[in-house]
Design an enzyme around this catalytic site. Sequence first.
Site, PDB file in Angstrom:
ATOM      1  CG  ASP A   1       3.617 -15.824 -20.975  1.00  0.00           C
ATOM      2  OD1 ASP A   1       4.175 -16.419 -20.041  1.00  0.00           O
ATOM      3  OD2 ASP A   1       2.475 -15.350 -20.889  1.00  0.00           O
TER       4      ASP A   1
ATOM      5  CG  HIS B   1      -2.042  -0.846   1.109  1.00  0.00           C
ATOM      6  ND1 HIS B   1      -2.320  -1.831   1.996  1.00  0.00           N
ATOM      7  CD2 HIS B   1      -2.969  -0.901   0.174  1.00  0.00           C
ATOM      8  CE1 HIS B   1      -3.394  -2.447   1.607  1.00  0.00           C
ATOM      9  NE2 HIS B   1      -3.805  -1.915   0.503  1.00  0.00           N
TER      10      HIS B   1
ATOM     11  CD  GLU C   1       0.842 -14.775 -24.380  1.00  0.00           C
ATOM     12  OE1 GLU C   1       1.405 -14.112 -23.503  1.00  0.00           O
ATOM     13  OE2 GLU C   1      -0.387 -14.993 -24.353  1.00  0.00           O
TER      14      GLU C   1
ATOM     15  CB  CYS D   1       0.610  -5.664 -24.547  1.00  0.00           C
ATOM     16  SG  CYS D   1       0.279  -7.417 -24.770  1.00  0.00           S
TER      17      CYS D   1
ATOM     18  NE  ARG E   1      -4.348 -11.588 -21.296  1.00  0.00           N
ATOM     19  CZ  ARG E   1      -3.179 -11.579 -20.672  1.00  0.00           C
ATOM     20  NH1 ARG E   1      -2.056 -11.560 -21.369  1.00  0.00           N
ATOM     21  NH2 ARG E   1      -3.117 -11.580 -19.365  1.00  0.00           N
TER      22      ARG E   1
ATOM     23  NE  ARG F   1       5.218 -13.851 -16.693  1.00  0.00           N
ATOM     24  CZ  ARG F   1       4.195 -13.363 -17.376  1.00  0.00           C
ATOM     25  NH1 ARG F   1       3.833 -13.909 -18.523  1.00  0.00           N
ATOM     26  NH2 ARG F   1       3.535 -12.319 -16.939  1.00  0.00           N
TER      27      ARG F   1
HETATM   28  C1  PEP Z   1       2.982 -11.222 -21.906  1.00  0.00           C
HETATM   29  O1  PEP Z   1       3.103 -12.437 -21.760  1.00  0.00           O
HETATM   30  O2  PEP Z   1       3.879 -10.481 -22.353  1.00  0.00           O
HETATM   31  C2  PEP Z   1       1.732 -10.550 -21.519  1.00  0.00           C
HETATM   32  C3  PEP Z   1       1.530  -9.282 -21.766  1.00  0.00           C
HETATM   33  O3  PEP Z   1       0.817 -11.281 -20.853  1.00  0.00           O
HETATM   34  P1  PEP Z   1       0.911 -11.654 -19.288  1.00  0.00           P
HETATM   35  O4  PEP Z   1       2.061 -10.889 -18.714  1.00  0.00           O
HETATM   36  O5  PEP Z   1      -0.393 -11.311 -18.719  1.00  0.00           O
HETATM   37  O6  PEP Z   1       1.164 -13.135 -19.354  1.00  0.00           O
HETATM   38 MG    MG Z   2       1.384 -13.705 -21.434  1.00  0.00          MG
END
Ligand code: PEP
Ligand code: MG
Length: 579
Positions: free
Chosen positions: A463, A192, A439, A510, A335, A473
């Site tokens: 990903d 927070h 991805e 993204c 998404r 990750r």
């Molecule tokens: C990604 O994999 O880059 C992505 C934007 O999706 P997420 O991070 O939600 O898996």
């Molecule tokens: Mg992803």
Amino acid sequence: MTLMFNGIGVSQGFAIGEAYVLHRNKVDVTARKLSKKQISPECRRLRRAIKTAKADLLNARDSIPKDAPGDISAFIETHILMLDDDLLSRTPIDIIKSEQCNAEAALQQQREAMAKVFGSMEDEYLATRIDDVNHVIDSILRALDTGEQAADSINLKGQIVIADDLTPADTVVMQNNGVAGFVTETGGQLSHTAILARSLGIPAIVGVHNIRQYVKPGETLSVDGKRGLLLAEPSKDMLSELRKQQKAFRQQQRDLNSLIDEPAVTQDGVQLTISANIEIEEDLKAVKRVNADGVGLYRTEFLYLNRDTLPTEQEHYKAYTKVLRSLKGAMLTIRTADLGADKEFSVTSQISHQGPLAHNPAMGLRGIRLCLNEPALFITQLRAILRASTKGPLRILLPMLTNMSEVRQTLDLIDSVKSTLDGEGIDYDPDIAIGGMIEVPAAAVAADQFAEQLDFLSIGTNDLIQYTLAIDRIDDQVNYLYDPMHPAVLQLIKYIIDAGQKANIPVGLCGDMASDPHIVRVLLGLGLSEFSMPPNSLLAVKHSLINARRVRVRRFSTALMKTSDTDEQLSLLERINRG
Ligand code: PEP
Ligand code: MG
């Protein structure tokens, strides 16, 4: 003598001021056995404490300035709701009765039970929401304990507060009382204090263990909220250097804010789309603040998390139309649920797949695979998205595509949902764009096939890097190998961009790569012109991109695609970011 401490810098900026060290009394939560006669008065004592805690929160909420960012009041509202929830207002009372124990022990028992539930959540944001539970329980304990100095009676003009942890209500009250910076012993990027300090623009460092033992009240402190550096009693020379940095930082912030209404175009005329990623409703305020070109990624998994039942069509619909209203005509990319792997959800008992727990969930039944396995869950969301598509510009984005049969199955399913809606006389946008996240390396290599069937592509580098480099990750042990500059990653990104261009469809990115101002020019050089990122990084990214020339950065990107030499990579990155 100057002392130096390191923590996690969570809200950038420099603060220089006197230390205000906040020591809260630890309330004794040891269990005491009560006699039968003592139980009713003890329950009343707890109810009174809950009332007092609530009154304090209502006061804090009412003291929030009208123009303050909305997430501040949202945090406090959450705490007020939690105080009313049976889990905190009823269960501890039941525990007092069943265990014949004191209120403090009952609250502690309930805290431990709830911590277990939150602790088992893999999602980092939700896991840190145990902070909410702790803050609310602590506020009740303090109300039971009486005699605690209330945060609103402290004058903090220009002071730096050093505390174990701070509640949202503390943070707000302290900001009203002129606090210059925050340093806490616990917390992380998503705690927070971190989120609120960022919203309020107050420099903050969290996770400086045991700092209250080392800093004396009234000492001069300096906080570097970006590097996470705290200095106690800095020398005269240090102070003058810090003041210079503070001035430069303030100027830089003013410069970034001046970009809010600037067109997103590079120096050589390349038109860019710079959109925001959102996850929860609170993000919308930040999207507005930075004037994003729309939402390039709405992670709808958050609608499924932290609950016992699946979201209904109406809940989806309400969430989407709310976002559309807030975007006022800007594009919303929804998404579809990317559940599974790191976005673990707790309603698996509600879906038909009851297989054993995956050993390797990132490669298991997740994203589009899970949705196609669970048509009822998928159709509910698709119906809501289609219905919302009449309320504003909206596109559908499919996560984790690996092969073309997933695309075909999904397109067929969307067609059949459209026919059902036709039969029910419900409107939707018949031309709604359907795109795919690229991805998975296999999808990247076959990107031209996906580009032929879909209306747009969005590169998910989080990903894509994980799968390409075989690096989990969320595993800290191999995090050092997570390398966006790996030539294989850059070549795949280039390949996807080219496939989109050949098919004449838009390609965006993204993943987190789009949020790093030092990397985005590499992407620009690879041919990318649509970027989507968390709203907090948007202006810095915009600054980097609109001051670049694609013709100049292209050759550095091409060179980066071909080298694994770290020194050469660093030198190329340094050169690409010049000017
Ligand atoms: C990604 O994999 O880059 C992505 C934007 O999706 P997420 O991070 O939600 O898996
Ligand atoms: Mg992803």
